[in-house]
Scaffold this active site. Sequence first.
Site, PDB file in Angstrom:
ATOM      1  N   LYS A   1       0.977  -1.168   0.134  1.00  7.67           N
ATOM      2  CA  LYS A   1      -0.005  -0.034   0.106  1.00  7.67           C
ATOM      3  C   LYS A   1       0.876   1.426  -0.078  1.00  7.67           C
ATOM      4  O   LYS A   1       0.605   2.261  -0.751  1.00  7.67           O
ATOM      5  CB  LYS A   1      -0.981   0.076   1.231  1.00  7.67           C
ATOM      6  CG  LYS A   1      -1.676   1.487   1.678  1.00  7.67           C
ATOM      7  CD  LYS A   1      -2.221   1.291   2.571  1.00  7.67           C
ATOM      8  CE  LYS A   1      -1.697   1.676   3.960  1.00  7.67           C
ATOM      9  NZ  LYS A   1      -1.465   3.261   4.056  1.00  7.67           N
ATOM     10  N   ASN A   2       1.947   1.343   0.983  1.00  8.93           N
ATOM     11  CA  ASN A   2       2.566   2.491   0.954  1.00  8.93           C
ATOM     12  C   ASN A   2       3.448   2.767  -0.166  1.00  8.93           C
ATOM     13  O   ASN A   2       4.314   3.846  -0.108  1.00  8.93           O
ATOM     14  CB  ASN A   2       3.324   2.298   2.396  1.00  8.93           C
ATOM     15  CG  ASN A   2       2.396   2.659   3.604  1.00  8.93           C
ATOM     16  OD1 ASN A   2       1.178   3.024   3.296  1.00  8.93           O
ATOM     17  ND2 ASN A   2       2.965   2.692   4.809  1.00  8.93           N
TER      18      ASN A   2
ATOM     19  N   ARG B   1      -4.799  10.574   4.204  1.00  8.30           N
ATOM     20  CA  ARG B   1      -3.901  11.430   4.334  1.00  8.30           C
ATOM     21  C   ARG B   1      -2.873  11.368   3.180  1.00  8.30           C
ATOM     22  O   ARG B   1      -2.184  12.400   2.828  1.00  8.30           O
ATOM     23  CB  ARG B   1      -2.948  11.475   5.746  1.00  8.30           C
ATOM     24  CG  ARG B   1      -3.897  11.601   6.993  1.00  8.30           C
ATOM     25  CD  ARG B   1      -3.059  11.159   8.014  1.00  8.30           C
ATOM     26  NE  ARG B   1      -1.822  11.873   8.130  1.00  8.30           N
ATOM     27  CZ  ARG B   1      -1.601  13.345   8.419  1.00  8.30           C
ATOM     28  NH1 ARG B   1      -2.670  13.697   8.869  1.00  8.30           N
ATOM     29  NH2 ARG B   1      -0.416  13.906   8.279  1.00  8.30           N
TER      30      ARG B   1
ATOM     31  N   CYS C   1      -5.262  12.890  13.225  1.00 10.50           N
ATOM     32  CA  CYS C   1      -6.035  11.457  13.005  1.00 10.50           C
ATOM     33  C   CYS C   1      -5.863  10.808  14.182  1.00 10.50           C
ATOM     34  O   CYS C   1      -5.460  11.129  15.293  1.00 10.50           O
ATOM     35  CB  CYS C   1      -5.301  10.883  11.659  1.00 10.50           C
ATOM     36  SG  CYS C   1      -3.913  10.134  12.131  1.00 10.50           S
TER      37      CYS C   1
ATOM     38  N   ARG D   1       0.173  14.613  13.463  1.00 16.11           N
ATOM     39  CA  ARG D   1       0.540  14.402  12.065  1.00 16.11           C
ATOM     40  C   ARG D   1       0.578  15.650  11.302  1.00 16.11           C
ATOM     41  O   ARG D   1      -0.113  15.720  10.315  1.00 16.11           O
ATOM     42  CB  ARG D   1      -0.206  13.132  11.425  1.00 16.11           C
ATOM     43  CG  ARG D   1      -0.003  11.947  12.216  1.00 16.11           C
ATOM     44  CD  ARG D   1      -0.658  10.967  11.500  1.00 16.11           C
ATOM     45  NE  ARG D   1       0.033  10.351  10.212  1.00 16.11           N
ATOM     46  CZ  ARG D   1      -0.268   9.445   9.809  1.00 16.11           C
ATOM     47  NH1 ARG D   1      -1.314   8.613   9.954  1.00 16.11           N
ATOM     48  NH2 ARG D   1       0.417   8.963   8.506  1.00 16.11           N
ATOM     49  N   PRO D   2       1.552  16.754  11.387  1.00 16.20           N
ATOM     50  CA  PRO D   2       1.436  17.858  10.795  1.00 16.20           C
ATOM     51  C   PRO D   2       2.165  17.625   9.037  1.00 16.20           C
ATOM     52  O   PRO D   2       2.537  16.397   9.112  1.00 16.20           O
ATOM     53  CB  PRO D   2       2.342  18.651  11.418  1.00 16.20           C
ATOM     54  CG  PRO D   2       3.152  17.961  12.295  1.00 16.20           C
ATOM     55  CD  PRO D   2       2.447  16.649  12.481  1.00 16.20           C
TER      56      PRO D   2
ATOM     57  N   ASP E   1       4.163  20.134   7.924  1.00 14.50           N
ATOM     58  CA  ASP E   1       5.073  21.472   7.787  1.00 14.50           C
ATOM     59  C   ASP E   1       6.308  21.125   7.048  1.00 14.50           C
ATOM     60  O   ASP E   1       6.804  22.123   6.230  1.00 14.50           O
ATOM     61  CB  ASP E   1       5.281  21.953   9.184  1.00 14.50           C
ATOM     62  CG  ASP E   1       6.033  21.004  10.045  1.00 14.50           C
ATOM     63  OD1 ASP E   1       5.552  19.639  10.160  1.00 14.50           O
ATOM     64  OD2 ASP E   1       7.025  21.337  10.607  1.00 14.50           O
TER      65      ASP E   1
ATOM     66  N   ASP F   1       4.593   0.763  12.240  1.00 16.84           N
ATOM     67  CA  ASP F   1       3.351   0.006  11.699  1.00 16.84           C
ATOM     68  C   ASP F   1       3.304  -1.344  12.004  1.00 16.84           C
ATOM     69  O   ASP F   1       2.270  -2.208  11.758  1.00 16.84           O
ATOM     70  CB  ASP F   1       3.403   0.139  10.254  1.00 16.84           C
ATOM     71  CG  ASP F   1       2.852   1.551   9.503  1.00 16.84           C
ATOM     72  OD1 ASP F   1       2.295   2.380  10.490  1.00 16.84           O
ATOM     73  OD2 ASP F   1       2.854   1.759   8.523  1.00 16.84           O
TER      74      ASP F   1
ATOM     75  N   ILE G   1       7.540   7.293  17.176  1.00 20.20           N
ATOM     76  CA  ILE G   1       7.222   8.095  15.907  1.00 20.20           C
ATOM     77  C   ILE G   1       5.726   8.826  16.266  1.00 20.20           C
ATOM     78  O   ILE G   1       5.793  10.109  15.826  1.00 20.20           O
ATOM     79  CB  ILE G   1       7.029   6.901  14.772  1.00 20.20           C
ATOM     80  CG1 ILE G   1       8.127   6.319  14.651  1.00 20.20           C
ATOM     81  CG2 ILE G   1       6.808   7.706  13.429  1.00 20.20           C
ATOM     82  CD1 ILE G   1       9.328   6.849  14.032  1.00 20.20           C
TER      83      ILE G   1
ATOM     84  N   ARG H   1      -8.814  -0.485   4.331  1.00 20.77           N
ATOM     85  CA  ARG H   1      -8.070   0.477   3.727  1.00 20.77           C
ATOM     86  C   ARG H   1      -6.609  -0.353   3.475  1.00 20.77           C
ATOM     87  O   ARG H   1      -5.912   0.342   2.516  1.00 20.77           O
ATOM     88  CB  ARG H   1      -7.685   1.558   4.710  1.00 20.77           C
ATOM     89  CG  ARG H   1      -9.220   2.397   4.897  1.00 20.77           C
ATOM     90  CD  ARG H   1      -8.453   3.643   5.728  1.00 20.77           C
ATOM     91  NE  ARG H   1      -7.278   3.938   5.382  1.00 20.77           N
ATOM     92  CZ  ARG H   1      -6.629   4.633   6.170  1.00 20.77           C
ATOM     93  NH1 ARG H   1      -6.957   5.102   7.215  1.00 20.77           N
ATOM     94  NH2 ARG H   1      -5.175   5.332   5.783  1.00 20.77           N
TER      95      ARG H   1
HETATM   96  C1  UD1 Z   1       4.150   6.868   6.650  1.00 19.70           C
HETATM   97  C2  UD1 Z   1       3.252   5.645   6.317  1.00 19.70           C
HETATM   98  C3  UD1 Z   1       2.437   5.265   7.666  1.00 19.70           C
HETATM   99  C4  UD1 Z   1       3.717   5.067   8.713  1.00 19.70           C
HETATM  100  C5  UD1 Z   1       4.631   6.439   8.639  1.00 19.70           C
HETATM  101  C6  UD1 Z   1       5.820   6.075   9.869  1.00 19.70           C
HETATM  102  C7  UD1 Z   1       2.722   6.319   4.018  1.00 19.70           C
HETATM  103  C8  UD1 Z   1       1.259   6.349   3.147  1.00 19.70           C
HETATM  104  N1  UD1 Z   1       2.440   6.088   5.288  1.00 19.70           N
HETATM  105  O1  UD1 Z   1       3.271   8.108   7.161  1.00 19.70           O
HETATM  106  O2  UD1 Z   1       2.261   4.015   7.370  1.00 19.70           O
HETATM  107  O3  UD1 Z   1       3.138   4.812  10.030  1.00 19.70           O
HETATM  108  O4  UD1 Z   1       5.012   6.789   7.548  1.00 19.70           O
HETATM  109  O5  UD1 Z   1       6.521   5.062   9.320  1.00 19.70           O
HETATM  110  O6  UD1 Z   1       3.627   5.694   3.601  1.00 19.70           O
HETATM  111  N2  UD1 Z   1       6.128  14.766  10.823  1.00 19.70           N
HETATM  112  C9  UD1 Z   1       6.079  16.204  11.037  1.00 19.70           C
HETATM  113  N3  UD1 Z   1       6.007  17.078   9.887  1.00 19.70           N
HETATM  114  C10 UD1 Z   1       5.840  16.600   8.726  1.00 19.70           C
HETATM  115  C11 UD1 Z   1       5.886  15.165   8.382  1.00 19.70           C
HETATM  116  C12 UD1 Z   1       5.907  14.436   9.499  1.00 19.70           C
HETATM  117  O7  UD1 Z   1       6.343  16.570  12.285  1.00 19.70           O
HETATM  118  O8  UD1 Z   1       5.699  17.612   7.686  1.00 19.70           O
HETATM  119  C13 UD1 Z   1       6.064  14.109  11.977  1.00 19.70           C
HETATM  120  C14 UD1 Z   1       4.886  13.049  12.041  1.00 19.70           C
HETATM  121  O9  UD1 Z   1       3.818  13.850  12.883  1.00 19.70           O
HETATM  122  C15 UD1 Z   1       5.418  11.742  12.717  1.00 19.70           C
HETATM  123  C16 UD1 Z   1       6.739  11.620  12.168  1.00 19.70           C
HETATM  124  O10 UD1 Z   1       7.191  13.048  11.416  1.00 19.70           O
HETATM  125  O11 UD1 Z   1       5.520  12.055  14.203  1.00 19.70           O
HETATM  126  C17 UD1 Z   1       7.005  10.772  11.012  1.00 19.70           C
HETATM  127  O12 UD1 Z   1       5.735  10.894  10.185  1.00 19.70           O
HETATM  128  P1  UD1 Z   1       5.913  10.599   8.666  1.00 19.70           P
HETATM  129  O13 UD1 Z   1       6.840   9.739   8.356  1.00 19.70           O
HETATM  130  O14 UD1 Z   1       5.741  11.817   7.646  1.00 19.70           O
HETATM  131  O15 UD1 Z   1       4.554   9.626   8.337  1.00 19.70           O
HETATM  132  P2  UD1 Z   1       3.595   9.457   7.145  1.00 19.70           P
HETATM  133  O16 UD1 Z   1       4.673   9.793   5.661  1.00 19.70           O
HETATM  134  O17 UD1 Z   1       2.762  10.352   7.285  1.00 19.70           O
END
Ligand code: UD1
Length: 419
Positions: free
Chosen positions: A22-23, A92, A116, A121-122, A124, A307, A329, A399
């Site tokens: 999926k990812n 997302r 969520c 989960r920002p 930024d 995950d 995480i 999903r």
């Molecule tokens: C992806 C995976 C999800 C997995 C996660 C962590 C997909 C579609 N989803 O989610 O299944 O659980 O990686 O391995 O691939 N963060 C910030 N700012 C940002 C982005 C992230 O602060 O702009 C923080 C998040 O809140 C979190 C951490 O960074 O605490 C990791 O998040 P991230 O790796 O971005 O998760 P996703 O890519 O959303």
Amino acid sequence: MQKLAIQGGTPLRGEVRISGAKNAALPIMCASLLSSDALQLSNMPDLHDVATMRKLLEQMGVKAAIQGSEMTLSGAHIDKLEAPYEMVKTMRAAVLVLGPLVARFGEARVSLPGGCAIGSRPVDLHIKGLQAMGAVISIEHGYIHAQVPAPGRLKGAHFFFDMVSVTGTENLMMAATLADGVTVLENAAREPEVMDLAHCLIAMGAKIEGAGSDTIRITGVAKLHGATHRIMPDRIESGTFLVAAAATRGSVMLHNTRADILETVLEKLQEAGAHIRMEGDGIHLDMAGPLKSVNLRTAPYPAFPTDMQAQFMALNTIALGSAMMVETIFENRFMHVQELRRLGAQIDIEGNTALVRGVEQLEGATVMATDLRASASLVIAGLVAQGETIIDRIYHLDRGYEHIEAKLSQLGANIRRLK
Ligand code: UD1
């Protein structure tokens, strides 16, 4: 609302085929926005999130054709540069259209994802990275509005991620493929899904070095062309079936998977007492002796994946001894704990740490799924519990797990969907 009914107590035995990841599928589908030629994908999983992403891309003007696990996406006639709130709130990963749209068309409007179940989960870092590449970004009425000043091309940039972000890395890597000059992404995510996306982009004509390491160097090109790509196997689905087999003290063979991207998960399963053997694209697990508790700490790849945390918690609830499980995480990824307690599990939480004391037996009860991987942990708990477990709100499972009850039934589980 659909539910799952599970009669626990049967060890899983037999063979199962693992689906495409999926990812990896979701970001790679978004890569179709980067070219006017067709992208032909195989080993696509039949999942709710994939259908949502297809719908979103179709709304933008992408033509999609599907035959079994093959999907062709053609981005020749994109006429709407927007991802609406209704789509982003259910998935997302829809934020992954941002980078490709800005890179190819110089503009995009993407709804800001809300919080969520597992945390705030920002996004930024996605925004800061695009700003570093010259995009002008404003937040208007809950939407990220990104524009590239004339002549409309992003510029290569050096960007350091304060936190490792999987989709953040993917968004910026896709954007950089069509930027002017060289982009260097530092502290980039090393997840295998990032690598799979890079392989697909390279097949489309992108110049990318270092994907899979923490520094990715992308040299922008004028345009990308069509390509064919096979989606990598789903390491989380693989891990989930292995944990389910270990928890039920079964013996299973997974096909169409890869052991090299599951190293920490396989190590933890061995520590729990499982015997694991690799055979080509297969992984065999046999759980004969006692099941032992395993401590773990989630962290970005190659460390233990967040995950897989919930599934291992289900395993620890019935293992010998106690386990300390640390989630680094996401701030709120223990939603399954209250539900596992309803089945008789003994779990204490202190901040981001859960202490799980193994009990001899779980007992079936009605529980509610709260997010995708939490649902998987409840399924595993239901498979080992005495009596019947009813899992409500299983749309979360659909999903991310392809035909989960069919695959588990094939392994001998007593599971059915209540409509
Ligand atoms: C992806 C995976 C999800 C997995 C996660 C962590 C997909 C579609 N989803 O989610 O299944 O659980 O990686 O391995 O691939 N963060 C910030 N700012 C940002 C982005 C992230 O602060 O702009 C923080 C998040 O809140 C979190 C951490 O960074 O605490 C990791 O998040 P991230 O790796 O971005 O998760 P996703 O890519 O959303």
